[in-house]
Design an enzyme around this catalytic site. Structure first.
Site, PDB file in Angstrom:
ATOM      1  CB  CYS A 113     -33.497 -40.599  -6.645  1.00 20.60           C
ATOM      2  SG  CYS A 113     -32.262 -40.700  -5.348  1.00 20.60           S
ATOM      3  CG  HIS A 255     -31.678 -41.014 -10.556  1.00 16.97           C
ATOM      4  ND1 HIS A 255     -30.981 -39.947 -10.030  1.00 16.97           N
ATOM      5  CD2 HIS A 255     -31.682 -41.975  -9.593  1.00 16.97           C
ATOM      6  CE1 HIS A 255     -30.597 -40.256  -8.802  1.00 16.97           C
ATOM      7  NE2 HIS A 255     -31.005 -41.473  -8.516  1.00 16.97           N
ATOM      8  CG  ASN A 285     -27.744 -41.119  -6.435  1.00 12.30           C
ATOM      9  OD1 ASN A 285     -28.399 -40.086  -6.625  1.00 12.30           O
ATOM     10  ND2 ASN A 285     -28.310 -42.297  -6.231  1.00 12.30           N
TER      11      ASN A 285
HETATM   12  O1  UT7 Z   1     -30.878 -43.069  -6.281  1.00  9.90           O
HETATM   13  C1  UT7 Z   1     -31.986 -43.637  -5.650  1.00  9.90           C
HETATM   14  C2  UT7 Z   1     -32.055 -45.100  -5.795  1.00  9.90           C
HETATM   15  N1  UT7 Z   1     -30.812 -45.723  -5.379  1.00  9.90           N
HETATM   16  C3  UT7 Z   1     -30.362 -46.735  -6.110  1.00  9.90           C
HETATM   17  O2  UT7 Z   1     -30.912 -47.016  -7.154  1.00  9.90           O
HETATM   18  C4  UT7 Z   1     -29.198 -47.516  -5.570  1.00  9.90           C
HETATM   19  C5  UT7 Z   1     -29.407 -48.964  -5.895  1.00  9.90           C
HETATM   20  N2  UT7 Z   1     -28.401 -49.868  -5.341  1.00  9.90           N
HETATM   21  C6  UT7 Z   1     -27.131 -49.920  -5.778  1.00  9.90           C
HETATM   22  O3  UT7 Z   1     -26.728 -49.162  -6.638  1.00  9.90           O
HETATM   23  C7  UT7 Z   1     -26.243 -51.012  -5.221  1.00  9.90           C
HETATM   24  O4  UT7 Z   1     -27.029 -51.914  -4.483  1.00  9.90           O
HETATM   25  C8  UT7 Z   1     -25.098 -50.470  -4.317  1.00  9.90           C
HETATM   26  C9  UT7 Z   1     -24.066 -49.732  -5.166  1.00  9.90           C
HETATM   27  C10 UT7 Z   1     -25.678 -49.527  -3.256  1.00  9.90           C
HETATM   28  C11 UT7 Z   1     -24.390 -51.597  -3.615  1.00  9.90           C
HETATM   29  O5  UT7 Z   1     -23.860 -52.504  -4.559  1.00  9.90           O
HETATM   30  P1  UT7 Z   1     -24.185 -54.053  -4.469  1.00  9.90           P
HETATM   31  O6  UT7 Z   1     -23.449 -54.692  -5.555  1.00  9.90           O
HETATM   32  O7  UT7 Z   1     -25.684 -54.205  -4.440  1.00  9.90           O
HETATM   33  O8  UT7 Z   1     -23.559 -54.442  -3.079  1.00  9.90           O
HETATM   34  P2  UT7 Z   1     -24.245 -55.077  -1.780  1.00  9.90           P
HETATM   35  O9  UT7 Z   1     -24.960 -54.034  -1.003  1.00  9.90           O
HETATM   36  O10 UT7 Z   1     -25.001 -56.322  -2.131  1.00  9.90           O
HETATM   37  O11 UT7 Z   1     -22.978 -55.508  -0.972  1.00  9.90           O
HETATM   38  C12 UT7 Z   1     -22.052 -56.493  -1.506  1.00  9.90           C
HETATM   39  C13 UT7 Z   1     -20.847 -56.562  -0.594  1.00  9.90           C
HETATM   40  C14 UT7 Z   1     -21.229 -56.679   0.880  1.00  9.90           C
HETATM   41  O12 UT7 Z   1     -20.263 -57.478   1.504  1.00  9.90           O
HETATM   42  P3  UT7 Z   1     -20.543 -59.030   1.809  1.00  9.90           P
HETATM   43  O13 UT7 Z   1     -21.789 -59.068   2.636  1.00  9.90           O
HETATM   44  O14 UT7 Z   1     -20.733 -59.661   0.440  1.00  9.90           O
HETATM   45  O15 UT7 Z   1     -19.312 -59.453   2.511  1.00  9.90           O
HETATM   46  C15 UT7 Z   1     -21.113 -55.269   1.380  1.00  9.90           C
HETATM   47  O16 UT7 Z   1     -20.832 -55.216   2.745  1.00  9.90           O
HETATM   48  O17 UT7 Z   1     -20.103 -55.346  -0.719  1.00  9.90           O
HETATM   49  C16 UT7 Z   1     -19.927 -54.767   0.580  1.00  9.90           C
HETATM   50  N3  UT7 Z   1     -19.897 -53.325   0.443  1.00  9.90           N
HETATM   51  C17 UT7 Z   1     -18.773 -52.637   0.208  1.00  9.90           C
HETATM   52  N4  UT7 Z   1     -17.504 -53.048   0.059  1.00  9.90           N
HETATM   53  C18 UT7 Z   1     -16.580 -52.093  -0.191  1.00  9.90           C
HETATM   54  C19 UT7 Z   1     -20.938 -52.445   0.488  1.00  9.90           C
HETATM   55  N5  UT7 Z   1     -20.488 -51.201   0.305  1.00  9.90           N
HETATM   56  C20 UT7 Z   1     -19.154 -51.285   0.119  1.00  9.90           C
HETATM   57  C21 UT7 Z   1     -18.136 -50.347  -0.121  1.00  9.90           C
HETATM   58  N6  UT7 Z   1     -16.874 -50.792  -0.276  1.00  9.90           N
HETATM   59  N7  UT7 Z   1     -18.388 -49.019  -0.226  1.00  9.90           N
END
Ligand code: UT7
Length: 337
Positions: A113, A255, A285
């Site tokens: 990225c 980005h 993204n």
């Molecule tokens: O471009 C290159 C670099 N990439 C980035 O910079 C991405 C950086 N990361 C992010 O943008 C975020 O971490 C994400 C958008 C990928 C994820 O968001 P988050 O708020 O960090 O969620 P998380 O991974 O901590 O997950 C929170 C909860 C989890 O459930 P539990 O364990 O709390 O029950 C996940 O299983 O959300 C759940 N979850 C979802 N729920 C519904 C993860 N993905 C989804 C989904 N729909 N698509």
């Protein structure tokens, strides 16, 4: 000696036609429009269809950027991508040939990225060193080719598209002149964003390939933290080199990883939220394509105008990051899709 400062002279962007909404994804995944919008700011994205490769998208965006610059020639083609058409050869030579630029230097830059910022430094360096007078720099991705459609943590975020700019040799003081580009990396965190299979590490591990090894994997939470930290640090360094205060920045072009990351970086920098540009709601993204796509979209709809002082920043797998500055020149952005 003729001037050798890299100056932005054209910009173009291409999105494949198939729109995929959050509701479309929620049909096959345990997710929802509310979760995706709330956590990322994404409403829809584009998926390239079967039969469309990164080179195909790159040729479209490259054609538009060349047309925007009013010239069809370039001495070099630099393609930033993490989703090349093949493990080898590089995809850039094919793109160059299809643009009528066979014979030009052409190579891929692999910095996920952060690829567009790494490509920008590389393209700018070709001009500064006198190796090229005009460079076509493209960021293009078909992330759908490496995303696990069953992984809701990544399948709702990444998407396909291409953006491109033309750099020409000019003067450091003119609009479009590319500022010092700050680059950095930290490979101690290489496993936070990784496609485990398909490379020499898998061969030497002695382990048989797993069924999901060819898919992109991301530790989202950890990446988020690093992204905010590194993008704001790199942005500060680029601003120092430009001699700009944060308040001098008219438009921030980060980005497009996550709308919350962009907001958090702006907050850390003390940058007014109204100066942060975004198109993630309709693109998702698109990795190395995201910065040039946003430049083209924002210039086309006049959110970005000649004279604006622009700050660019990107972060991604590697880990790798970068930031740069320019005063937006009087160019007509060409966009399709
Ligand atoms: O471009 C290159 C670099 N990439 C980035 O910079 C991405 C950086 N990361 C992010 O943008 C975020 O971490 C994400 C958008 C990928 C994820 O968001 P988050 O708020 O960090 O969620 P998380 O991974 O901590 O997950 C929170 C909860 C989890 O459930 P539990 O364990 O709390 O029950 C996940 O299983 O959300 C759940 N979850 C979802 N729920 C519904 C993860 N993905 C989804 C989904 N729909 N698509």
């Amino acid at each position: 000696m003729s001037p050798r400062h890299p100056v932005l002279a054209g910009v173009g962007a291409y999105l494949p036609p198939r729109v995929v909404t959050n509701d479309d994804l929620a049909v096959g995944l345990d997710t929802s429009d509310a979760w995706i919008r709330g956590r990322t700011g994404i409403a829809e994205r584009r998926f390239a269809g079967a039969g469309t490769s990164t080179a195909d998208l790159a040729v479209e965006a490259g054609t538009l950027a060349l047309k925007s610059s009013s010239e069809s020639e370039a001495d070099a083609v630099v393609l930033a991508t993490a989703t090349p058409d093949h493990p080898l050869p590089g995809t850039a030579p094919e793109v160059a040939a299809r643009l009528g630029l066979a014979g030009a230097a052409a190579y891929d830059v692999s910095a996920v990225c952060a690829g567009f910022l790494y490509g920008l430094a590389s393209a700018a360096g070709l001009i500064a060193a006198g190796y090229a007078r005009r460079v076509l720099l493209i960021g293009a991705e078909t992330f759908t080719s490496i995303i696990d459609p069953a992984d809701r943590g990544t399948a709702v975020i990444f998407a396909d598209g291409a953006g491109a700019v033309v750099l020409r040799a000019g003067d450091a003081g003119e609009p479009g002149a590319i500022g010092h580009t700050d680059l950095g990396s930290d490979g101690t965190h290489k496993d936070l964003i990784v496609v485990p299979g398909g490379g020499s590490r898998q061969r030497t591990s002695g382990e048989p390939a797993g069924p999901r090894d060819h898919y992109f994997q991301m530790a989202g939470r950890d990446v988020y933290r690093h992204a905010v930290e590194r993008m704001s640090g790199s942005a500060r360094t680029a601003l120092e080199h430009a001699g700009w205060a944060v308040a001098d920045v008219d438009r921030f072009v980060p980005h497009q990883a996550n709308a919350k990351i962009s907001a958090a970086v702006a907050d850390r920098l003390g940058l007014h939220p109204g100066r942060v540009l975004s198109n993630i709601a309709r693109t998702g993204n698109t990795s190395a394509a995201s910065v040039p796509l946003l430049l083209a979209h924002a210039a086309a709809d006049r959110r970005l105008r000649p004279g604006h002082r622009v700050l660019l920043a990107a972060f991604g797998g590697g880990l790798a990051w970068g930031a740069s500055t320019l005063v937006w020149p009087d160019v007509t952005a060409l966009t399709e899709g």
